[in-house]
Design a protein around this motif. Structure first.
Motif, PDB file in Angstrom:
ATOM      1  N   MET A 127       0.816  -1.211   0.000  1.00 35.16           N
ATOM      2  CA  MET A 127       0.000   0.000   0.000  1.00 35.16           C
ATOM      3  C   MET A 127       0.849   1.260   0.000  1.00 35.16           C
ATOM      4  SD  MET A 127      -2.748  -1.291  -0.298  1.00 35.16           S
ATOM      5  CE  MET A 127      -4.417  -1.177   0.223  1.00 35.16           C
ATOM      6  N   THR A 128       2.104   1.185   0.402  1.00 30.57           N
ATOM      7  CA  THR A 128       2.879   2.420   0.514  1.00 30.57           C
ATOM      8  C   THR A 128       4.001   2.520  -0.505  1.00 30.57           C
ATOM      9  OG1 THR A 128       4.197   1.328   2.212  1.00 30.57           O
ATOM     10  CG2 THR A 128       2.427   2.763   2.977  1.00 30.57           C
ATOM     11  N   GLN A 129       4.475   1.367  -1.019  1.00 30.38           N
ATOM     12  CA  GLN A 129       5.640   1.463  -1.890  1.00 30.38           C
ATOM     13  C   GLN A 129       5.285   1.019  -3.296  1.00 30.38           C
ATOM     14  OE1 GLN A 129       8.986  -0.519  -0.154  1.00 30.38           O
ATOM     15  NE2 GLN A 129       8.453   0.254   1.866  1.00 30.38           N
ATOM     16  N   ASN A 130       5.685   1.854  -4.234  1.00 32.83           N
ATOM     17  CA  ASN A 130       5.292   1.635  -5.614  1.00 32.83           C
ATOM     18  C   ASN A 130       5.822   0.314  -6.158  1.00 32.83           C
ATOM     19  OD1 ASN A 130       4.206   2.111  -8.010  1.00 32.83           O
ATOM     20  ND2 ASN A 130       5.595   3.739  -8.639  1.00 32.83           N
ATOM     21  N   TYR A 131       7.104   0.014  -5.885  1.00 32.73           N
ATOM     22  CA  TYR A 131       7.696  -1.159  -6.502  1.00 32.73           C
ATOM     23  C   TYR A 131       7.089  -2.450  -5.950  1.00 32.73           C
ATOM     24  CZ  TYR A 131      10.951  -3.997  -8.969  1.00 32.73           C
ATOM     25  OH  TYR A 131      11.478  -4.905  -9.817  1.00 32.73           O
ATOM     26  N   SER A 132       6.797  -2.448  -4.631  1.00 37.65           N
ATOM     27  CA  SER A 132       6.139  -3.622  -4.043  1.00 37.65           C
ATOM     28  C   SER A 132       4.789  -3.845  -4.690  1.00 37.65           C
ATOM     29  CB  SER A 132       5.941  -3.434  -2.539  1.00 37.65           C
ATOM     30  OG  SER A 132       7.175  -3.387  -1.908  1.00 37.65           O
ATOM     31  N   LEU A 133       4.085  -2.756  -4.970  1.00 38.85           N
ATOM     32  CA  LEU A 133       2.770  -2.866  -5.598  1.00 38.85           C
ATOM     33  C   LEU A 133       2.895  -3.468  -6.994  1.00 38.85           C
ATOM     34  CD1 LEU A 133      -0.265  -2.125  -5.400  1.00 38.85           C
ATOM     35  CD2 LEU A 133       0.309  -0.046  -6.611  1.00 38.85           C
ATOM     36  N   MET A 134       3.885  -2.996  -7.757  1.00 39.90           N
ATOM     37  CA  MET A 134       4.073  -3.522  -9.107  1.00 39.90           C
ATOM     38  C   MET A 134       4.378  -5.017  -9.056  1.00 39.90           C
ATOM     39  SD  MET A 134       6.263  -0.350 -10.475  1.00 39.90           S
ATOM     40  CE  MET A 134       7.248  -1.217 -11.671  1.00 39.90           C
ATOM     41  N   GLN A 135       5.254  -5.392  -8.146  1.00 37.60           N
ATOM     42  CA  GLN A 135       5.606  -6.807  -8.063  1.00 37.60           C
ATOM     43  C   GLN A 135       4.417  -7.649  -7.628  1.00 37.60           C
ATOM     44  OE1 GLN A 135       9.196  -7.008  -5.757  1.00 37.60           O
ATOM     45  NE2 GLN A 135      10.208  -7.955  -7.500  1.00 37.60           N
ATOM     46  N   HIS A 136       3.631  -7.093  -6.727  1.00 45.30           N
ATOM     47  CA  HIS A 136       2.439  -7.801  -6.283  1.00 45.30           C
ATOM     48  C   HIS A 136       1.510  -8.058  -7.465  1.00 45.30           C
ATOM     49  CE1 HIS A 136      -0.810  -9.062  -3.734  1.00 45.30           C
ATOM     50  NE2 HIS A 136      -1.592  -8.115  -4.189  1.00 45.30           N
ATOM     51  N   PHE A 137       1.352  -7.053  -8.323  1.00 50.19           N
ATOM     52  CA  PHE A 137       0.507  -7.220  -9.507  1.00 50.19           C
ATOM     53  C   PHE A 137       1.019  -8.352 -10.380  1.00 50.19           C
ATOM     54  CE2 PHE A 137      -2.748  -4.039 -10.763  1.00 50.19           C
ATOM     55  CZ  PHE A 137      -2.966  -3.569  -9.501  1.00 50.19           C
ATOM     56  N   VAL A 138       2.323  -8.357 -10.609  1.00 48.90           N
ATOM     57  CA  VAL A 138       2.892  -9.393 -11.472  1.00 48.90           C
ATOM     58  C   VAL A 138       2.698 -10.768 -10.843  1.00 48.90           C
ATOM     59  CG1 VAL A 138       5.019 -10.284 -12.442  1.00 48.90           C
ATOM     60  CG2 VAL A 138       4.537  -7.864 -12.556  1.00 48.90           C
ATOM     61  N   LEU A 139       2.929 -10.840  -9.518  1.00 42.44           N
ATOM     62  CA  LEU A 139       2.832 -12.137  -8.855  1.00 42.44           C
ATOM     63  C   LEU A 139       1.397 -12.652  -8.834  1.00 42.44           C
ATOM     64  CD1 LEU A 139       5.308 -11.681  -5.903  1.00 42.44           C
ATOM     65  CD2 LEU A 139       5.529 -13.225  -7.820  1.00 42.44           C
ATOM     66  N   VAL A 140       0.425 -11.751  -8.761  1.00 41.69           N
ATOM     67  CA  VAL A 140      -0.965 -12.208  -8.726  1.00 41.69           C
ATOM     68  C   VAL A 140      -1.460 -12.561 -10.120  1.00 41.69           C
ATOM     69  CG1 VAL A 140      -3.321 -11.485  -8.269  1.00 41.69           C
ATOM     70  CG2 VAL A 140      -1.553 -11.026  -6.598  1.00 41.69           C
ATOM     71  N   THR A 141      -1.134 -11.725 -11.114  1.00 43.24           N
ATOM     72  CA  THR A 141      -1.704 -11.976 -12.439  1.00 43.24           C
ATOM     73  C   THR A 141      -0.920 -13.031 -13.209  1.00 43.24           C
ATOM     74  OG1 THR A 141      -0.410 -10.145 -13.299  1.00 43.24           O
ATOM     75  CG2 THR A 141      -2.665  -9.686 -12.660  1.00 43.24           C
ATOM     76  N   GLN A 142       0.403 -12.982 -13.136  1.00 46.09           N
ATOM     77  CA  GLN A 142       1.196 -13.904 -13.948  1.00 46.09           C
ATOM     78  C   GLN A 142       1.780 -15.038 -13.136  1.00 46.09           C
ATOM     79  OE1 GLN A 142       3.999 -11.320 -15.819  1.00 46.09           O
ATOM     80  NE2 GLN A 142       2.453 -10.471 -17.179  1.00 46.09           N
ATOM     81  N   GLY A 143       1.852 -14.876 -11.852  1.00 44.82           N
ATOM     82  CA  GLY A 143       2.352 -15.946 -11.003  1.00 44.82           C
ATOM     83  C   GLY A 143       3.851 -15.921 -10.858  1.00 44.82           C
ATOM     84  N   MET A 144       4.320 -16.591  -9.811  1.00 42.20           N
ATOM     85  CA  MET A 144       5.766 -16.669  -9.609  1.00 42.20           C
ATOM     86  C   MET A 144       6.368 -17.674 -10.576  1.00 42.20           C
ATOM     87  SD  MET A 144       6.258 -19.060  -6.305  1.00 42.20           S
ATOM     88  CE  MET A 144       5.004 -18.433  -5.217  1.00 42.20           C
ATOM     89  N   ARG A 145       7.656 -17.495 -10.858  1.00 45.14           N
ATOM     90  CA  ARG A 145       8.343 -18.472 -11.712  1.00 45.14           C
ATOM     91  C   ARG A 145       9.551 -19.009 -10.963  1.00 45.14           C
ATOM     92  NH1 ARG A 145       9.055 -16.928 -17.951  1.00 45.14           N
ATOM     93  NH2 ARG A 145       9.690 -14.912 -17.147  1.00 45.14           N
ATOM     94  N   PRO A 146       9.380 -20.098 -10.227  1.00 48.48           N
ATOM     95  CA  PRO A 146      10.516 -20.648  -9.498  1.00 48.48           C
ATOM     96  C   PRO A 146      11.568 -21.164 -10.469  1.00 48.48           C
ATOM     97  CG  PRO A 146       8.465 -21.651  -8.787  1.00 48.48           C
ATOM     98  CD  PRO A 146       8.185 -20.895 -10.028  1.00 48.48           C
ATOM     99  N   PRO A 147      12.806 -21.373  -9.993  1.00 56.76           N
ATOM    100  CA  PRO A 147      13.840 -21.929 -10.861  1.00 56.76           C
ATOM    101  C   PRO A 147      13.402 -23.265 -11.446  1.00 56.76           C
ATOM    102  CG  PRO A 147      14.755 -21.220  -8.780  1.00 56.76           C
ATOM    103  CD  PRO A 147      13.298 -21.066  -8.658  1.00 56.76           C
ATOM    104  N   VAL A 148      13.864 -23.556 -12.650  1.00 54.31           N
ATOM    105  CA  VAL A 148      13.487 -24.789 -13.327  1.00 54.31           C
ATOM    106  C   VAL A 148      14.231 -25.955 -12.682  1.00 54.31           C
ATOM    107  CG1 VAL A 148      13.454 -25.996 -15.517  1.00 54.31           C
ATOM    108  CG2 VAL A 148      13.086 -23.548 -15.454  1.00 54.31           C
TER     109      VAL A 148
END
Lengths: 383, 268
Positions: free
Chosen positions: A317-338
């Motif tokens: 809620m307070t930091q822009n970059y955390s918000l952006m990463q949260h969006f990516v993690l929710v919409t596209q999901g995490m990508r763990p190492p292969v």
């Protein structure tokens, strides 16, 4: 419109009219004591089973296919639907696999809460097992008692995460919530009463003549059979193998708590019943120790790994970059190492397979008590 | 222009379109870093050809030739104390390599170690059953055949296990669509009523929230109760809704707005 011959029963290679006095009994899939959707084709000589052919797949939902088509966090609630009697253990298995791929270290408080959830789930599952198996054998009182105690535990978990059966309370990287205020006091209150409850069940069953006749020397699994079929848990320990994964390959904080591994070399239904009772006592022992660990932990609940796990809500809620990463993690999901990881999985599939070798030689009433003590859950067999 | 979707792997989705993304790998370690695994590998190498071996997430992975699978697993059980086969199945690499990867996940309780034996087979190649060594392979191999269509030689009962015996297609292959193929969507209709009934019955409604406004056979509507199967395309009748029976019930009279005193003054 309906075609005349299309609704013929579909029994492949099985003729029901035979001249060698062999009767084929179709047990299930809707039999109340098949604990779900198990169909058994039993070949009988008089009342004795000479061949058993378990048929599964009536609850097949294609979990693996679903998992392939989802992002990691999306699949987590689906894992609840495998062993729906102890759903947190499924959540945990999945979360642990992904954490091992990423190489995450989970905060200590999350570990403590996870241990609590796992052990409470074990108690719930064992109580459910006791209740339903006793009911199958005809002990209605134990059924009511077992469900009464299980209700307390479900209320407790409802206090924690809002769900009673499908918790999804373990997330990849930790747990989402801290314990509510009354949780520890309530759990202690339950645990203080548990030994008396277990003694009640044992007083009702241990020397009960019907229970003994249905359980003792019935469904004997030899050590070789248990190992060869890949049995785990009480199915293995009742057959003389002293192997508990919590002791041998400890995860979370199991290496810090003291508990015993109950085991037996009898291998029959009665031995498995005694193990379940002993395991409930051990679970209570573990829970007391874990409850004491809780107060010495710092309040972090989720691991800090910005690439894989969303930041705490205050950061989002307070930091822009955390918000952006949260969006990516929710919409596209995490990508763990292969890579590949193996985490010990649900055993019911093989515990159902054992019936092929176990049932021949037994009589029809034994089928019910043997299915009972294998403790199979069909969400997990068919996935 | 529409984006091209690969037909040999229908579930491959490009969530990220970052062309410069290099996927990180889970670390692999040399087998010599672990004494127990190194000793085990030496024994396997003594009798069979090992194509590759490494340690990943604390477990050793050994690649062998597919024709050696029975021999290697027998050696693992009898000489190396790997007494349990916890899991075995296949992985579909048909789109990338044209091959299936078969894995056997083994556990040694004495050594507290887990090993994964792997091999690659071609699409139509069969593999030898290990059911004689580990009984748990009986069901695991049937499931592998059911889900991937990998045939297993010398298996006592090589039939589908989860899907019906007369199923067509292998659900866990990457070419099998998530929603099922045509055979899957008409399976019950074809079997019970015959193919010719497809038009009469129509496709299954897979959208659980779908409501057909004019269908009076399957959907009810509050306030507009109509008879089963009635045609309401011209509009539906209003059903008068009252909260009490005409004339009231025992001890409670029917209240009507006209005969009642409506209090507007709150302080009265």
């Amino acid at each position: 419109m309906q075609h005349k011959n299309r609704l013929r029963p579909f029994f492949e290679n099985i003729t029901f009219e035979r001249e060698d006095n062999e009767l084929i009994l179709n047990f299930g899939p809707q039999h109340p004591s098949s604990h779900g959707q198990l169909r058994l084709m039993l070949h009988l000589q008089q009342e004795q089973i000479v061949k058993a052919h378990p048929d599964v797949g009536y609850l097949h939902r294609g979990m693996e296919k679903m998992a392939e088509n989802m992002i990691y966090n999306e699949f987590l609630p689906t894992t609840d639907r495998m062993d729906y009697i102890a759903s947190s253990s499924n959540n945990y298995g999945f979360a642990l696999a992904v954490e091992k791929l990423i190489g995450l270290e989970v905060p200590r408080r999350a570990k403590v809460i996870r241990m609590m959830l796992l052990e409470v789930n074990r108690l719930m599952s064992h109580l459910f097992w006791l209740a339903t198996t006793a009911l199958d054998v005809g002990a209605m009182t134990v059924f009511l008692y077992g469900f009464r105690e299980r209700e307390y535990l479900m209320d407790l978990l409802e206090d924690y995460c809002g769900a009673r059966l499908t918790h999804s309370a373990i997330r990849i990287g930790g747990v989402p919530l801290d314990l509510p205020d009354n949780f520890i006091a309530d759990l202690k209150k339950f645990l203080d009463k548990l030994p008396a409850n277990i003694k009640d069940y044992e007083d009702l069953l241990d020397t009960n003549r019907i229970w003994q006749m249905r359980m003792e020397d019935v469904g004997v699994i030899s050590k070789e059979m248990a190992l060869s079929w890949g049995c785990t848990g009480p199915m293995l320990r009742a057959s003389g193998v002293k192997w508990d994964i919590r002791k041998e390959e400890p995860y979370e904080l199991y290496d810090e708590v003291e508990f015993d591994i109950p085991w037996s070399d009898k291998g029959d239904n009665y031995a498995r019943y005694k193990l379940y009772m002993a395991e409930m006592r051990e679970s209570a022992k573990i829970l007391y120790q874990v409850l004491d660990m809780y107060k010495d932990t710092s309040p972090e609940l989720m691991a800090h790994a910005p690439k894989y796990i969303s930041a705490p809500k205050i950061d989002i809620m307070t930091q822009n970059y955390s918000l952006m990463q949260h969006f990516v993690l929710v919409t596209q999901g995490m990508r763990p190492p292969v890579g590949e990881v193996y985490v010990p999985t649900a055993p019911s599939f093989w515990h159902t397979g054992v019936l092929t070798d176990l049932l021949p030689g037994h009589y029809i009433p034994d089928v019910v008590s043997i299915i009972g003590t294998t403790n199979i859950v069909f969400g997990e067999v068919d996935r | 222009m529409r984006p091209y979707t690969p037909k040999d792997n229908v579930q491959k989705k490009s969530y990220y379109t970052d062309r410069y993304w290099v996927a990180p790998q889970v670390a692999k370690f040399d087998v010599s870093t672990d004494e127990v695994f190194a000793a085990d590998l030496k024994v396997i190498k003594g009798k069979f050809k090992v194509l590759d071996a490494y340690i990943q997430v604390e477990q050793m992975v050994v690649y062998i030739r597919p024709e050696d699978n029975f021999g290697v697993l027998k050696l693992m059980r009898d000489s190396l104390e790997y007494t349990q086969l916890s899991e075995m199945s296949a992985i579909d690499w048909l789109a990338d390599k044209g091959q299936f990867e078969i894995f056997y996940q083994l556990l040694s309780m004495n050594k507290r170690k887990r090993i994964r034996i792997k091999c690659f087979i071609e699409e139509n190649q069969a593999i030898e059953s290990v059911e004689k060594i580990f009984r748990s392979a009986d069901w695991a191999e049937r499931e592998m055949y059911d889900m991937f269509g990998v045939k297993v030689n010398n298996h006592p009962f090589m039939k589908r296990i989860l899907m019906p015996y007369d199923w067509e297609g292998y659900p866990l292959r990457k070419t099998y669509p998530m929603q099922g193929d045509e055979f899957a969507s008409w399976y019950e209709v074809d079997k019970i009523f015959g193919k010719e009934a497809r038009d009469v019955i129509g496709p299954e409604i897979r959208d659980a929230a779908a409501v057909d406004r004019y269908d009076t056979k399957r959907f009810a509507r509050l306030g507009h109760e109509v008879a089963y199967g009635e045609d309401i395309s011209e509009g539906e009748p209003d059903t008068v809704q009252t909260y009490q029976e005409e004339g009231g019930v025992f001890l409670v009279g029917k209240l009507t707005k006209e005969e009642s005193v409506v209090i507007t003054d709150r302080d009265r």
